[in-house]
Design an enzyme around this catalytic site. Sequence first.
Site, mmCIF file in Angstrom:
data_model
loop_
_atom_site.group_PDB
_atom_site.id
_atom_site.type_symbol
_atom_site.label_atom_id
_atom_site.label_comp_id
_atom_site.label_asym_id
_atom_site.label_seq_id
_atom_site.Cartn_x
_atom_site.Cartn_y
_atom_site.Cartn_z
ATOM 1 N N GLY A 125 0.831 -1.216 0.206
ATOM 2 C CA GLY A 125 -0.002 -0.084 0.242
ATOM 3 C C GLY A 125 0.936 1.202 -0.133
ATOM 4 N N GLN B 144 2.510 9.968 1.885
ATOM 5 C CA GLN B 144 3.845 9.413 2.056
ATOM 6 C C GLN B 144 4.830 9.831 1.078
ATOM 7 O OE1 GLN B 144 2.206 5.267 2.483
ATOM 8 N NE2 GLN B 144 4.093 4.969 3.816
ATOM 9 N N CYS C 167 6.007 -0.421 7.602
ATOM 10 C CA CYS C 167 5.581 0.935 6.848
ATOM 11 C C CYS C 167 6.792 1.378 6.095
ATOM 12 C CB CYS C 167 5.165 1.799 7.990
ATOM 13 S SG CYS C 167 4.649 3.563 7.202
ATOM 14 N N LEU C 168 6.504 1.820 4.858
ATOM 15 C CA LEU C 168 7.664 2.176 3.914
ATOM 16 C C LEU C 168 8.143 3.464 4.352
ATOM 17 C CD1 LEU C 168 5.874 1.363 0.538
ATOM 18 C CD2 LEU C 168 7.474 -0.003 1.793
ATOM 19 N N HIS D 296 -4.548 1.097 7.944
ATOM 20 C CA HIS D 296 -3.341 1.625 7.882
ATOM 21 C C HIS D 296 -2.972 2.843 6.864
ATOM 22 C CE1 HIS D 296 1.358 0.976 8.276
ATOM 23 N NE2 HIS D 296 1.227 1.817 7.010
ATOM 24 N N GLU D 297 -3.487 2.634 5.747
ATOM 25 C CA GLU D 297 -3.461 3.829 4.741
ATOM 26 C C GLU D 297 -4.215 5.044 5.232
ATOM 27 O OE1 GLU D 297 -0.841 3.754 2.957
ATOM 28 O OE2 GLU D 297 -0.617 1.368 3.107
ATOM 29 N N HIS E 120 -2.461 7.168 7.787
ATOM 30 C CA HIS E 120 -1.381 7.977 6.949
ATOM 31 C C HIS E 120 -2.353 9.302 6.346
ATOM 32 C CE1 HIS E 120 2.057 6.122 6.838
ATOM 33 N NE2 HIS E 120 1.780 5.125 6.318
HETATM 34 O O1 K1U Z 1 1.677 2.431 3.885
HETATM 35 C C1 K1U Z 1 2.894 1.704 3.714
HETATM 36 O O2 K1U Z 1 3.863 2.309 4.475
HETATM 37 C C2 K1U Z 1 2.994 0.527 3.201
HETATM 38 C C3 K1U Z 1 2.789 -0.702 3.979
HETATM 39 C C4 K1U Z 1 1.406 -1.380 3.941
HETATM 40 C C5 K1U Z 1 1.252 -2.286 5.192
HETATM 41 C C6 K1U Z 1 1.805 -3.508 5.399
HETATM 42 C C7 K1U Z 1 1.487 -4.398 6.380
HETATM 43 C C8 K1U Z 1 0.578 -4.213 7.318
HETATM 44 C C9 K1U Z 1 0.055 -3.073 7.247
HETATM 45 C C10 K1U Z 1 0.290 -2.116 6.242
HETATM 46 C C11 K1U Z 1 3.767 -1.867 3.508
HETATM 47 O O3 K1U Z 1 3.481 -2.166 2.460
HETATM 48 S S1 K1U Z 1 5.233 -2.285 4.524
HETATM 49 C C12 K1U Z 1 5.791 -3.573 3.320
HETATM 50 C C13 K1U Z 1 5.241 -4.957 3.522
HETATM 51 O O4 K1U Z 1 4.728 -5.063 4.569
HETATM 52 C C14 K1U Z 1 5.317 -5.973 2.509
HETATM 53 C C15 K1U Z 1 6.082 -5.616 1.454
HETATM 54 C C16 K1U Z 1 5.996 -6.757 0.338
HETATM 55 C C17 K1U Z 1 5.121 -7.790 0.536
HETATM 56 C C18 K1U Z 1 4.255 -7.863 1.575
HETATM 57 C C19 K1U Z 1 4.315 -6.912 2.606
HETATM 58 ZN ZN ZN Z 2 2.538 3.093 6.290
#
Ligand code: K1U
Ligand code: ZN
Length: 173
Positions: free
Chosen positions: A46, A51, A92-93, A134-135, A138
């Site tokens: 996401g 972000q 979270c990225l 989560h999004e 943000h």
């Molecule tokens: O909003 C963001 O920072 C994106 C975040 C979303 C998220 C992930 C997990 C739980 C809640 C919200 C991410 O994508 S973090 C990276 C991640 O979890 C992931 C990356 C590649 C494959 C699967 C997961």
């Molecule tokens: Zn995030």
Amino acid sequence: MAILSILKYPDARLGTKAKPVTEFNDELKQLVADMAETMYKAPGVGLAATQVDRHIRLVVIDVTEEKNDLKVLINPEIISSSEEKKTWEEGCLSLPGIYDKVDRPSEVVVKAVDLEGKEFTLACDGLLAVCVQHEIDHLEGHVFIDHLSRLKQDRICKKIKKMRLAEKKNQEG
Ligand code: K1U
Ligand code: ZN
């Protein structure tokens, strides 16, 4: 298309409350394409416009392993949430290397509009429900660690400071 730069916590711009999207034009379509490319490249499941320092109510999500089900949610609103909660390990990225467990409603229904401005609803469970919440956090200027205890937040802040210092030393050689 372009890879956008992702703001990193504790950047104060992550605390900005996003404004509703009012114009559905080519500029918005380009931003969606760039955000999707940025999310897939990261990789993530996401990404919220907040972000990438765009403070409008727009998120992109794709929780499939095949990366073939891009969801674009504009002006999203949670219209119902389950009583039942589920604990999920979130990342979270904007907080690379930080993961922790967060309790959230296990199912939500979200109302949003698409790139043409057409309204739709989406019933979400599992990772999709976690990611939508989560999004939307943000867009409200919140990050997932806001859901944790003050003690855990302090530990995470110390860890981030250490990580940034190590990165800086690495860059200096
Ligand atoms: O909003 C963001 O920072 C994106 C975040 C979303 C998220 C992930 C997990 C739980 C809640 C919200 C991410 O994508 S973090 C990276 C991640 O979890 C992931 C990356 C590649 C494959 C699967 C997961
Ligand atoms: Zn995030």
